[in-house]
Each structure stands twice: as C-alpha cells, then as structure tokens.
Design a protein around this motif. Structure first.
Motif, PDB file in Angstrom:
ATOM      1  N   ALA A   1       0.778  -1.267   0.104  1.00 29.63           N
ATOM      2  CA  ALA A   1      -0.089  -0.018   0.111  1.00 29.63           C
ATOM      3  C   ALA A   1       0.828   1.196   0.022  1.00 29.63           C
ATOM      4  CB  ALA A   1      -1.120  -0.055   1.175  1.00 29.63           C
ATOM      5  N   SER A   2       1.958   1.101   0.480  1.00 28.02           N
ATOM      6  CA  SER A   2       2.788   2.377   0.435  1.00 28.02           C
ATOM      7  C   SER A   2       3.415   2.594  -0.851  1.00 28.02           C
ATOM      8  CB  SER A   2       3.828   2.082   1.558  1.00 28.02           C
ATOM      9  OG  SER A   2       4.734   1.098   1.426  1.00 28.02           O
ATOM     10  N   LEU A   3       3.647   1.615  -1.577  1.00 24.42           N
ATOM     11  CA  LEU A   3       3.910   1.641  -2.844  1.00 24.42           C
ATOM     12  C   LEU A   3       5.803   1.484  -2.756  1.00 24.42           C
ATOM     13  CD1 LEU A   3       1.886   4.523  -4.596  1.00 24.42           C
ATOM     14  CD2 LEU A   3       1.475   2.031  -4.682  1.00 24.42           C
ATOM     15  N   LYS A   4       6.212   1.111  -1.679  1.00 25.87           N
ATOM     16  CA  LYS A   4       7.471   1.065  -1.525  1.00 25.87           C
ATOM     17  C   LYS A   4       8.080  -0.341  -1.760  1.00 25.87           C
ATOM     18  CE  LYS A   4       8.509   4.731   1.965  1.00 25.87           C
ATOM     19  NZ  LYS A   4       8.938   5.007   3.308  1.00 25.87           N
ATOM     20  N   PRO A   5       8.951  -0.713  -2.553  1.00 28.29           N
ATOM     21  CA  PRO A   5       9.469  -2.051  -2.853  1.00 28.29           C
ATOM     22  C   PRO A   5       9.958  -2.606  -1.729  1.00 28.29           C
ATOM     23  CG  PRO A   5      11.023  -0.588  -3.720  1.00 28.29           C
ATOM     24  CD  PRO A   5       9.779   0.263  -3.331  1.00 28.29           C
ATOM     25  N   LEU A   6       9.739  -4.085  -1.513  1.00 30.60           N
ATOM     26  CA  LEU A   6      10.517  -4.808  -0.601  1.00 30.60           C
ATOM     27  C   LEU A   6      12.087  -4.843  -0.454  1.00 30.60           C
ATOM     28  CD1 LEU A   6      10.223  -6.622   2.331  1.00 30.60           C
ATOM     29  CD2 LEU A   6      10.079  -8.444   0.544  1.00 30.60           C
ATOM     30  N   SER A   7      12.445  -4.162   0.606  1.00 26.80           N
ATOM     31  CA  SER A   7      14.251  -4.281   0.537  1.00 26.80           C
ATOM     32  C   SER A   7      14.419  -4.777   2.097  1.00 26.80           C
ATOM     33  CB  SER A   7      14.701  -3.130   0.541  1.00 26.80           C
ATOM     34  OG  SER A   7      16.229  -3.008   0.774  1.00 26.80           O
ATOM     35  N   PHE A   8      14.957  -5.613   2.367  1.00 24.08           N
ATOM     36  CA  PHE A   8      15.288  -6.378   3.615  1.00 24.08           C
ATOM     37  C   PHE A   8      16.126  -5.227   4.377  1.00 24.08           C
ATOM     38  CE2 PHE A   8      14.187 -10.155   1.410  1.00 24.08           C
ATOM     39  CZ  PHE A   8      13.221 -10.704   2.094  1.00 24.08           C
ATOM     40  N   ARG A   9      16.894  -4.507   3.709  1.00 25.25           N
ATOM     41  CA  ARG A   9      17.831  -3.328   4.367  1.00 25.25           C
ATOM     42  C   ARG A   9      16.795  -2.241   4.821  1.00 25.25           C
ATOM     43  NH1 ARG A   9      23.029  -4.514   4.126  1.00 25.25           N
ATOM     44  NH2 ARG A   9      23.809  -5.698   2.471  1.00 25.25           N
ATOM     45  N   ASN A  10      16.042  -2.059   3.976  1.00 24.06           N
ATOM     46  CA  ASN A  10      14.985  -0.975   4.255  1.00 24.06           C
ATOM     47  C   ASN A  10      14.112  -1.500   5.513  1.00 24.06           C
ATOM     48  OD1 ASN A  10      15.821   0.606   2.434  1.00 24.06           O
ATOM     49  ND2 ASN A  10      14.229   0.144   0.907  1.00 24.06           N
ATOM     50  N   ALA A  11      13.875  -2.780   5.667  1.00 23.31           N
ATOM     51  CA  ALA A  11      13.084  -3.168   6.547  1.00 23.31           C
ATOM     52  C   ALA A  11      13.650  -2.930   8.136  1.00 23.31           C
ATOM     53  CB  ALA A  11      12.920  -4.817   6.485  1.00 23.31           C
ATOM     54  N   LEU A  12      14.945  -2.649   8.050  1.00 26.98           N
ATOM     55  CA  LEU A  12      15.702  -2.448   9.150  1.00 26.98           C
ATOM     56  C   LEU A  12      15.404  -1.120   9.884  1.00 26.98           C
ATOM     57  CD1 LEU A  12      19.363  -3.173   8.243  1.00 26.98           C
ATOM     58  CD2 LEU A  12      18.011  -4.418   9.974  1.00 26.98           C
ATOM     59  N   ASP A  13      14.766  -0.218   9.171  1.00 29.21           N
ATOM     60  CA  ASP A  13      14.211   0.858   9.455  1.00 29.21           C
ATOM     61  C   ASP A  13      12.665   1.199   9.830  1.00 29.21           C
ATOM     62  OD1 ASP A  13      16.957   2.019   9.309  1.00 29.21           O
ATOM     63  OD2 ASP A  13      16.738   2.542   7.283  1.00 29.21           O
ATOM     64  N   GLU A  14      11.960   0.470   8.871  1.00 23.37           N
ATOM     65  CA  GLU A  14      10.360   0.382   9.352  1.00 23.37           C
ATOM     66  C   GLU A  14       9.901  -1.035   8.808  1.00 23.37           C
ATOM     67  OE1 GLU A  14       8.919   3.591   6.595  1.00 23.37           O
ATOM     68  OE2 GLU A  14      10.097   2.573   4.694  1.00 23.37           O
ATOM     69  N   VAL A  15       8.446  -1.179   9.273  1.00 28.68           N
ATOM     70  CA  VAL A  15       7.960  -2.249   8.913  1.00 28.68           C
ATOM     71  C   VAL A  15       7.308  -2.029   7.279  1.00 28.68           C
ATOM     72  CG1 VAL A  15       5.820  -3.569   9.535  1.00 28.68           C
ATOM     73  CG2 VAL A  15       6.999  -2.281  11.170  1.00 28.68           C
ATOM     74  N   TRP A  16       7.385  -3.191   6.719  1.00 34.93           N
ATOM     75  CA  TRP A  16       7.102  -3.379   5.502  1.00 34.93           C
ATOM     76  C   TRP A  16       6.003  -4.498   5.532  1.00 34.93           C
ATOM     77  CZ3 TRP A  16       6.222  -6.882   1.221  1.00 34.93           C
ATOM     78  CH2 TRP A  16       6.097  -6.380   0.226  1.00 34.93           C
ATOM     79  N   ASN A  17       4.742  -4.401   4.773  1.00 37.40           N
ATOM     80  CA  ASN A  17       3.642  -5.425   4.553  1.00 37.40           C
ATOM     81  C   ASN A  17       3.348  -5.216   3.068  1.00 37.40           C
ATOM     82  OD1 ASN A  17       3.221  -6.092   7.513  1.00 37.40           O
ATOM     83  ND2 ASN A  17       2.827  -4.109   7.710  1.00 37.40           N
TER      84      ASN A  17
END
Length: 243
Positions: free
Chosen positions: A180-196
């Motif tokens: 929904a956030s339109l952000k692609p999944l990145s496990f490095r980005n997931a260090l900073d915020e929740v991704w669903n």
C-alpha cells in the motif's frame, strides 16, 4: 604464601587424596584442614559428576599432561552445592614424573546460574517460535539468516540448516513485491521500518509462491539499536508454475 591466596587452593596425590589445603579451601567446604586432608576429591562432588571426574583424573595422571580447565559442582559440609571453575596443574618430581595435582578453585555459581537461566530462556523462546503456525525467518542486521521455524521450512522447502548463515536475498529470492505504501520490499529498508505487502518468491524446488509478507526491524529494548529483521509469511495465497 599458599595460605594467603584469596582462592581455594589444594594439592592431591596420584590417588586423588588431599595433601595440602589452604584457608580459602577450608572456608569453601566449611571444614577444617584436618577434616579434609586424607579424603579424596570425589567425596566433595555429586554422584552424577564423581565417576566422570575420577576417570578424567586418572587419565591425566597416566598421560602426565596438565588437564584443561573444567567446571564442577563442589559441596560444603552443610550440603550446599556451588559451581566452581577448576584450574589444574600437574605436580612433578625432579625427574618430571607426575606425583599429584594442584587445583585452584574459583566460584562461578552466579555466572553459571545466569548462563543456565539465559539458555533456558532461549530454549523456551525457540520452542514458542517453532510452534507458531506462520512461517517465521529472522536475520541479523547484515541480512544473514539466523533463525528459521518449521513452518517456514515447510513453506519454502529450505531447511533451517541450509538457510542459516546465508544472505536472505539468496535464500529467499523475491521476484516482485507490492504494498500500500508503494515502496518495494528491501530487507535493508526493513531495518528502519515495517513493510507489509504481497510478494512472489522462489522456493527451493524453483516453484514460485505468492504470499503476504511482513518484515519488521528487531529492536534491542535496552540500547534501541536494530539487531536484524523478522519476516513473517502468514499464508500462501497461490502457487504458480515453476520459473
């Protein structure tokens, strides 16, 4: 000088009989030197440890080599057991023949109790996560897989032994992702915020799988630092054809 040592110091002969005992050792066992000298070292160990300790002792006497540091449960005259770290060295005559052993004992009961408590907590937590029906995978802050529960093994086909130590991107390749956030999944980005969001990943058998994936940072409550990422795959929505 031996009597002034702040740690328990004893010397035993080749039969494991106490011949020298300092004041600290007497305080440890709550016995006088006269009550200890002449007794064997195994009289101060629980039955579960005595047989192994006796075997190790005579093996060391036969080899003549200094034995390694070990931990043993020593008891005092009032029946209390304490975990001690034993630093041992051979006593030798002028020809270099082993004629006994000297032992310095350090009380590590508190450290051992903390270690056992931590180990039990880890085992309990591992059992809890293993029982979760959803697939759970955890990485460290560098993206290396550190934990895989049985549900994840069953879902993606890789065993925990095969995945642990691998980079998450290699062990769990993602073909596409949307959220929904339109952000692609990145496990490095997931260090900073929740991704669903929805992902299409590649399983071990090279089949693709479309699932809902949640990735959240693992935060240390004491320091506030991020220690890794936990990934949850709640349910498989569809299995497509192989790549």
């Amino acid at each position: 000088m031996i009597q002034d040592l702040p740690v328990a110091y004893t010397e035993v002969d080749t039969a494991g009989i106490f011949r020298v005992v300092n004041d600290a050792a007497c305080r440890l066992h709550k016995m006088s030197a006269e009550q200890i000298i002449g007794r064997t070292i195994w009289e101060f160990l629980p039955n579960t440890e005595a047989a192994r300790s006796r075997t190790d002792f005579f093996h060391a006497m036969e080899s003549g080599e200094d034995p390694p540091v070990v931990r043993r449960s020593l008891f005092s005259a009032n029946g209390e057991f304490c975990t001690h770290e034993l630093h041992r060295r051979m006593l030798r005559d002028s020809d270099g023949t082993a004629i006994g052993m000297c032992i310095a004992s350090f009380d590590v009961s508190e450290a051992e109790a903390l270690h056992q408590q931590t180990r039990r907590a880890q085992l309990w937590l591992g059992s809890v996560v293993d029982a979760i029906p959803q697939a759970v995978i955890a990485t460290d802050a560098l993206g290396f897989v550190r934990f895989v529960n049985p549900s994840a093994e069953q879902m993606i086909g890789w065993s925990a032994r095969e995945l642990i130590g691998q980079q998450i991107e290699k062990g769990l390749p993602i073909l596409r992702s949307s959220s929904a956030s339109l952000k692609p999944l990145s496990f490095r980005n997931a260090l900073d915020e929740v991704w669903n969001g929805d992902v299409e990943l590649v399983k071990r058998d090279r089949q693709t799988l479309s699932v809902w994936l949640s990735a959240s940072p693992i935060i240390d409550k004491e320091t506030g630092s991020t220690n890794g990422v936990v990934i949850v795959l709640p349910s498989a929505r569809a299995t497509a054809s192989s790549r």
